[in-house]
Design an enzyme around this catalytic site. Structure first.
Site, short mmCIF file in Angstrom:
data_model
loop_
_atom_site.label_atom_id
_atom_site.label_comp_id
_atom_site.label_asym_id
_atom_site.label_seq_id
_atom_site.Cartn_x
_atom_site.Cartn_y
_atom_site.Cartn_z
N LYS A 189 0.85 -1.20 0.00
CA LYS A 189 0.00 0.00 0.00
C LYS A 189 0.89 1.24 0.00
CE LYS A 189 -1.78 2.71 3.02
NZ LYS A 189 -1.60 3.96 2.28
N GLY A 241 6.82 5.00 8.41
CA GLY A 241 6.03 6.22 8.46
C GLY A 241 6.18 6.88 9.82
N SER A 242 5.15 7.61 10.20
CA SER A 242 5.24 8.40 11.42
C SER A 242 5.11 7.51 12.65
CB SER A 242 4.13 9.45 11.43
OG SER A 242 2.88 8.81 11.45
N ALA A 245 1.31 6.85 13.57
CA ALA A 245 0.63 5.78 12.82
C ALA A 245 1.26 4.42 13.16
CB ALA A 245 0.72 6.05 11.32
N GLY A 246 2.56 4.41 13.41
CA GLY A 246 3.25 3.16 13.76
C GLY A 246 2.74 2.57 15.06
N GLU A 263 9.41 1.14 11.00
CA GLU A 263 10.50 2.10 10.75
C GLU A 263 9.88 3.48 10.91
OE1 GLU A 263 13.69 1.81 10.07
OE2 GLU A 263 13.81 -0.35 9.84
N CYS A 297 14.13 10.65 7.22
CA CYS A 297 13.96 10.22 8.62
C CYS A 297 15.26 10.29 9.40
CB CYS A 297 13.38 8.82 8.66
SG CYS A 297 14.37 7.64 7.75
N GLU A 395 9.92 15.56 16.00
CA GLU A 395 10.40 15.44 14.62
C GLU A 395 9.67 16.48 13.77
OE1 GLU A 395 9.11 12.19 12.08
OE2 GLU A 395 11.20 11.86 11.55
P1 NAD Z 1 2.24 8.51 7.95
O1 NAD Z 1 2.48 7.71 9.16
O2 NAD Z 1 1.22 9.57 7.99
O3 NAD Z 1 1.83 7.54 6.74
C1 NAD Z 1 2.65 6.48 6.30
C2 NAD Z 1 1.78 5.45 5.59
O4 NAD Z 1 0.93 4.85 6.53
C3 NAD Z 1 0.89 6.01 4.49
O5 NAD Z 1 0.83 5.07 3.44
C4 NAD Z 1 -0.45 6.12 5.19
O6 NAD Z 1 -1.54 6.07 4.27
C5 NAD Z 1 -0.40 4.88 6.05
N1 NAD Z 1 -1.27 4.87 7.21
C6 NAD Z 1 -1.45 5.86 8.11
N2 NAD Z 1 -2.31 5.45 9.06
C7 NAD Z 1 -2.68 4.17 8.75
C8 NAD Z 1 -3.54 3.21 9.34
N3 NAD Z 1 -4.25 3.49 10.43
N4 NAD Z 1 -3.64 2.01 8.77
C9 NAD Z 1 -2.94 1.71 7.67
N5 NAD Z 1 -2.13 2.59 7.04
C10 NAD Z 1 -1.99 3.80 7.58
O7 NAD Z 1 3.69 9.08 7.55
P2 NAD Z 1 4.08 10.03 6.34
O8 NAD Z 1 3.65 11.42 6.66
O9 NAD Z 1 3.64 9.42 5.05
O10 NAD Z 1 5.69 9.93 6.39
C11 NAD Z 1 6.49 10.72 7.21
C12 NAD Z 1 6.99 9.94 8.40
O11 NAD Z 1 7.68 8.77 7.98
C13 NAD Z 1 8.01 10.69 9.23
O12 NAD Z 1 7.69 10.57 10.60
C14 NAD Z 1 9.33 9.99 8.96
O13 NAD Z 1 10.29 10.06 9.96
C15 NAD Z 1 8.88 8.60 8.73
N6 NAD Z 1 9.89 7.86 7.95
C16 NAD Z 1 10.63 6.90 8.59
C17 NAD Z 1 11.63 6.22 7.91
C18 NAD Z 1 12.47 5.15 8.58
O14 NAD Z 1 13.08 4.37 7.87
N7 NAD Z 1 12.55 5.09 9.89
C19 NAD Z 1 11.83 6.49 6.56
C20 NAD Z 1 11.07 7.48 5.94
C21 NAD Z 1 10.07 8.14 6.65
#
Ligand code: NAD
Length: 494
Positions: A189, A241-242, A245-246, A263, A297, A395
């Protein structure tokens, strides 16, 4: 100043990438009516509108991945055979580097120089895991009290890969290349803002001969994403992701004991020691805090400087940042483009306000740089930042760096560790033993000395709230495997 969008989706993208999902080796029409607008961060205009997956599309994708895992050839192939297909996928990606770089720039506004360089690294993930097929111990034999056991590393099963928008294809490839070698099958996704890269990858997978159903791709928003992580047919979720959400995804997985790797975010510290070579330190930190507008990140967003050299380092850092050219990401001379979306720009400007109101000293930047269109924010430096300030703890995911002073090595380590995050870090010193001593005490998953390195053969991931699990290296493969022990009577030679 007005910039143009240079990607022409009508001529550069196939009809199926623009209008369909990749499910069960087939390009499927969407079952729902949701549409995703891809908005240019440069012009603020819609570049393209593509279908967004519904829960029904997601369910079809899970169905296909489940069948491919339970009945298909992929999990049963020898690792070396899977490794051959991985290598072909790397070749197919390598043949598309200019297109993939252009798509990345168009969707999120990273400069074309940045996206070309990092897209060029993507095949190395497929090549690394292809090579690992020849050396990784998928089985071993151990003596037991009453005989011996064969310990087998089996694929964990059907995996949901959930991705952010900032570096969509690299972050997907880190997971996918390892999981494919393991023998897993996938529902991917992509983020609703960056759906195109993964669909082009589907074309690469077809070209490489990946069996139907192993890779399924449905770009979608949160509702369909949530249905995916809750689906009992999914054995593992791997999320980037964030942290917010994680945590939600981790909790949903824990409820049904699904495997889960996360991650997440970071607030990494660059520790500049008193004896550091400033040219090396500033030359490393500036590109890894600022370009791509800080939306990485592992950005080194807290710069820790010894009190005695504070003014000298600050001057050098400001001078280096003055050299960053903010502007049109399609122009090869530009070194920083806009932020990727309006909500990112608003979020970053909000943090800049918080820095000002909490008493940090704004040394440079802080505004939109005078652009009348596009989500631009200037490279921004705050000095005299204290550990308790919001900009030192949260962050920002933007081009905002905080300079904090310290008076001893112990204090520098304590400041670096005073964070909910633990993703990356750097130490700069001419004394390598000292730098290593500091690096060992900083609680992060990765830390580089006198530079910043990331490598497909080395694990990447976070301590604390920066995540669970690792990507890259054999550790990145292990998170896609389950260990099974088969006990035999008698010794192994018998
Ligand atoms: P986000 O958490 O808003 O979204 C990431 C993904 O998760 C998207 O595809 C979103 O649609 C999906 N998502 C969100 N809530 C969900 C749920 N309840 N169920 C299923 N899917 C869901 O993050 P973002 O704004 O897209 O990305 C930025 C964040 O990603 C920053 O915090 C950054 O640090 C982090 N990031 C981490 C790494 C790493 O390797 N540690 C790498 C790149 C980005």
């Amino acid at each position: 100043m007005d910039f143009l969008d240079r990607l022409n989706p009508e001529t550069e993208l196939s009809d199926r990438v623009r209008t369909r999902f990749f499910i069960d080796g087939d390009w499927r029409e969407p079952r729902g009516h949701e549409m995703l607008d891809l908005v240019s961060p440069i012009t603020e205009q819609i570049i393209l509108t593509v279908p967004g997956g519904s829960t029904a599309d997601m369910s079809d994708a899970v169905d296909a991945a489940r069948r491919a895992f339970d009945q298909g050839p992929w999990p049963r192939m020898a690792p070396a055979q899977r490794g051959e297909i991985l290598r072909k996928m790397g070749e197919a990606i390598a043949a598309r580097i200019p297109l993939l770089s252009r798509i990345w720039t168009a969707q999120v506004g990273a400069t074309i120089g940045f996206t070309s360089m990092f897209t060029g690294l993507i095949p190395s993930y497929y090549n690394y895991y292809s090579d690992l097929a020849g050396t990784f111990a998928f089985e071993d034999v151990r003596p037991t009290f009453q005989g011996h056991a064969r310990v087998i590393r089996e694929p964990v099963g059907v995996c949901a890969l959930i991705l952010p928008w900032n570096a969509p294809l690299i972050l997907l490839s880190q997971k996918l290349a390892a999981g494919l070698l393991a023998g897993c099958t996938f529902v991917v996704k992509p983020s609703p803002e960056t759906p195109l890269d993964a669909l082009i990858l589907a074309e690469c997978a077809e070209e490489a001969g990946l069996p139907a159903g192993v890779l399924n791709i449905v770009p979608a928003g949160r509702e369909a994403g949530d249905s995916l992580i809750r689906d009992l047919r999914i054995d593992k979720v791997s999320f980037t992701g964030s942290t917010a959400a994680g945590k939600h995804i981790g909790a949903v997985c824990a409820e049904r004991v699904a495997r889960c790797s996360l991650e997440l975010g970071g607030k990494s510290a660059a520790i500049i020691c008193e004896d550091a070579d400033l040219e090396t330190a500033i030359g490393t930190i500036t590109p890894f805090a600022m370009p791509f507008s800080g939306q990485i990140c592992f950005s080194q967003t807290r710069v820790l400087v010894p009190e005695k050299r504070r003014d000298e380092i600050l001057d050098a850092y400001v001078a280096a940042v003055e050299g960053i050219k903010l502007g049109d990401p399609w122009d090869e001379r530009t070194t920083m483009g806009p932020l990727s979306m309006a909500r990112q720009r608003d979020r970053v400007l909000g943090y800049i306000d918080a820095g000002r109101s909490e008493g940090a000293k704004l040394v440079r930047g802080g505004s939109n740089g005078g652009f009348n269109r596009g989500y631009f924010v200037e490279p921004t430096i705050f000095a005299d930042v204290t550990q308790d300030m919001t900009i030192a703890q949260e962050e920002i995911f933007g081009p905002v760096v905080s300079i904090l002073s310290y008076s001893s090595e112990e204090e520098a380590i304590a400041i670096a560790n005073n964070s909910q995050f633990g993703l990356s870090g750097t130490v700069f010193s001419n004394d390598l033993a000292r730098a290593e001593r500091i690096a060992r005490k900083v609680r992060t998953g990765n830390i580089s000395i006198n530079g910043l390195q990331i490598d497909p053969g080395v694990p990447f991931g976070g301590f604390k709230q920066s995540g669970i699990g690792r990507e890259g290296g054999p550790e990145g493969l292990e998170v896609f495997l389950e260990s099974k022990a088969i006990y035999f009577p008698g010794d192994a030679a018998a």
